[in-house]
Enzyme design. Structure first.
Site, PDB file in Angstrom:
ATOM      1  N   LYS A 276       0.837  -1.199   0.000  1.00 55.59           N
ATOM      2  CA  LYS A 276       0.000   0.000   0.000  1.00 55.59           C
ATOM      3  C   LYS A 276       0.871   1.249   0.000  1.00 55.59           C
ATOM      4  O   LYS A 276       2.000   1.213   0.490  1.00 55.59           O
ATOM      5  CB  LYS A 276      -0.853   0.036   1.284  1.00 55.59           C
ATOM      6  CG  LYS A 276      -1.974  -0.967   1.334  1.00 55.59           C
ATOM      7  CD  LYS A 276      -2.727  -0.843   2.663  1.00 55.59           C
ATOM      8  CE  LYS A 276      -3.843  -1.863   2.763  1.00 55.59           C
ATOM      9  NZ  LYS A 276      -4.910  -1.665   1.777  1.00 55.59           N
ATOM     10  N   ARG A 350     -10.220 -11.661   2.084  1.00 56.73           N
ATOM     11  CA  ARG A 350     -11.104 -12.704   1.542  1.00 56.73           C
ATOM     12  C   ARG A 350     -10.432 -14.081   1.616  1.00 56.73           C
ATOM     13  O   ARG A 350     -11.114 -15.099   1.746  1.00 56.73           O
ATOM     14  CB  ARG A 350     -11.515 -12.336   0.108  1.00 56.73           C
ATOM     15  CG  ARG A 350     -10.392 -12.188  -0.865  1.00 56.73           C
ATOM     16  CD  ARG A 350     -10.753 -11.369  -2.093  1.00 56.73           C
ATOM     17  NE  ARG A 350     -10.768  -9.926  -1.827  1.00 56.73           N
ATOM     18  CZ  ARG A 350     -11.066  -8.993  -2.719  1.00 56.73           C
ATOM     19  NH1 ARG A 350     -11.403  -9.331  -3.956  1.00 56.73           N
ATOM     20  NH2 ARG A 350     -11.050  -7.715  -2.399  1.00 56.73           N
TER      21      ARG A 350
END
Ligand code: BES
Ligand code: MN
Ligand code: ZN
Length: 500
Positions: A276, A350
């Protein structure tokens, strides 16, 4: 719980000292109990209201210091607005507003649970207390230079004067059990990731045993044996080992299928190799807000002895870039046997949820499953910080969650699932890939991914809480960064539909 405030209930009476809080309706109208407590000071209030243009609008406050003719040192008049418009969340808010207006130095306060058209009920009086206690929470354990004047006085106590002392005490017990769960969740979310890594998070769930929850911690070796290749892939770049914690509360009928809650517990999300950008990355210490909610909820259910069988499972990992980290293009095998091509290592939540949800379903055969996750930035683009995204395979469960959201103020907005979105996560090389390839509909493709680990016969809901789990705009019942979002919502859902 820092700065704990003690709450008590008593009959209507004007306090001999401290702060007096009364409510008024539009037009600064008082009920009989409040009017009696004000006595001759009522004229003073009327004058001050005029001077301040205070009309009694909901949650507005008029403040009088050393009001003549009263024993109280300070009087707070809180507007309740139109009585007909009042919802349960308003009473929570009023409690928060009252708490926010108490000077830090105040040790004693009395809140008169009275409205112009009659006394508040016991439940409403208890909601005032819950709102006040949620507002009183601060996370300041790392502030070593607190100035004395910033510190709340020790031993603060608030008496709520009510027309239904017994009823209020009864409701209060349940509401404070839930508030305790919310504060526990906030503590976990606020804690920095150097302190709260998977193993330490797992350790902290042990306190639930005191409330009667069975707590089981699965270490990396156990997870490997179970075949949780997707979850383990996320954690493999970290110096900290991954964990799964299983919490069980059996307050329901023996052998009845449990309700299951599953939380994303990414203790820190750097993005991994798909790293990020630096700006705002510190917020990713809160990427375990889903897991924190599940822990807080299990604590709340046990503390109020909910008549339900409930299981809570959290997947705890740290997502780091490293020589051993999972790479884009890597293919991992989940516990379900399905293979996943990792396109973007920042779509890690996920992968964690897929394995934990699969495990929860296999082991517990739940009657219903809800997962919570700070899963996508895309849900923040769609809904901001007001509503969490709701994805579900079941209309009835969706309806129930929506209603519970309105009742608690922790609101959810249903988003679509559809085969067209599901197609977007088909992979060239594996059974699926972990991103949709496009940023469009990013929250939906994430939900479609999770759905592939749920059998369609089990009612399931996925709550994307990336916008609500932390950094929510300051509200009347929360001034801390971590919100504890979801504990009150899911406690409500259980209370209304899954108990007995
Ligand atoms: N934890 C983040 C999502 C997030 C973002 C939560 C901001 C709270 C605030 C999640 O793991 C993530 O990085 N998602 C990516 C997915 C993308 C790579 C497909 C995102 O939303 O950008
Ligand atoms: Mn991520
Ligand atoms: Zn994440």
């Amino acid at each position: 719980m820092p700065d704990a405030v003690k709450f008590g209930f008593g009959p209507f009476a004007a306090p001999a000292r401290g702060v007096l809080v009364v409510f008024c309706g539009e037009g600064v109208k008082f009920g009989s109990a409040a009017a009696k407590a004000l006595g001759p000071a009522a004229a003073l209030v009327a004058r001050a209201a005029k001077t301040e243009s205070f009309t009694g609008k909901a949650a507005s406050v008029l403040e009088l210091i050393v009001p003549a003719g009263m024993k109280a040192d300070r009087l707070l008049v809180i507007g309740a607005g139109k009585a007909a418009d009042l919802k349960p969340t308003d009473f929570l808010k009023f409690g928060g507003v009252a708490m926010g207006k108490l000077p830090k130095s105040a040790t004693e306060a009395t809140i008169l649970a009275d409205l112009p058209d009659g006394a508040m009920g016991g439940e409403q009086a208890a909601l005032l207390a819950q709102g006040a206690s949620l507002r009183a929470y601060t996370f300041d354990r790392y502030k070593t230079r607190k100035k004395d004047e910033d510190k709340p006085a020790a031993g603060r106590s608030i008496t709520i004067a009510t027309g239904d002392v017994a009823g209020a005490r009864k409701s209060y017990a349940a509401h404070m059990a839930v508030a305790g769960g919310v504060l526990m969740a906030r503590d976990l979310v606020n804690e920095p990731a150097n302190v709260l890594y998977p193993e330490e998070f797992a350790r902290r769930t042990a306190v639930l045993r005191k409330a009667g929850v069975a707590v089981e911690v699965l270490d990396a070796k156990a997870l490997k044996k179970l075949g949780m290749g997707a979850l383990l892939a996320v954690g493999q770049g970290s110096r900290r080992e991954s964990r799964v914690v299983v919490m069980r509360w059996n307050g329901g009928k023996k052998g009845a299928a449990p309700v299951a809650f599953i939380g994303k517990g990414v203790c820190f999300d750097t993005g991994g190799i798909s790293i990020k950008p630096a700006a705002g990355m510190e917020d990713m210490k809160g990427d375990m807000a889903g897991a924190a909610c599940v822990v807080g909820l299990m604590q709340a259910l046990a503390a109020r002895k909910a008549k339900v069988n409930a299981v809570g499972l959290i997947g705890l990992v740290e997502n780091m870039p490293d020589g051993n980290a999972v790479r884009p293009g890597d293919i991992v095998t989940s516990m379900s046997g399905q293979t996943v091509e990792v396109i973007n290592t920042d779509a890690e939540g996920r992968l964690v949820l897929g394995d934990v949800i699969w495990y929860a379903a296999q082991r517990f055969k739940p009657q219903m499953m809800i997962d919570l996750a700070t899963l996508t930035g895309a849900i923040i683009v769609a809904l901001g910080q007001e509503y969490a995204g709701l994805f579900s395979n079941d209309d009835r469960l969706s309806e129930r969650l929506t209603k519970a959201g309105e009742a608690t103020g922790e609101k959810v907005w249903r988003m679509p699932l559809a085969p067209e979105y599901d197609k977007m996560i088909d992979s060239k090389f594996a059974d699926m890939k972990n991103t949709g390839g496009s940023r469009w509909g990013g929250a939906i493709t994430a939900a479609q991914f999770i759905k592939r680990f749920v059998d369609d016969k089990t009612p399931w809901a996925h709550l994307d809480i990336a916008g609500t789990g932390f950094d929510s705009r300051q509200s009347d019942i929360n001034r801390s960064w971590g919100s504890g979002w979801g504990v009150r919502l899911l406690d409500r859902l259980v209370a209304d539909h899954y108990e007995k």
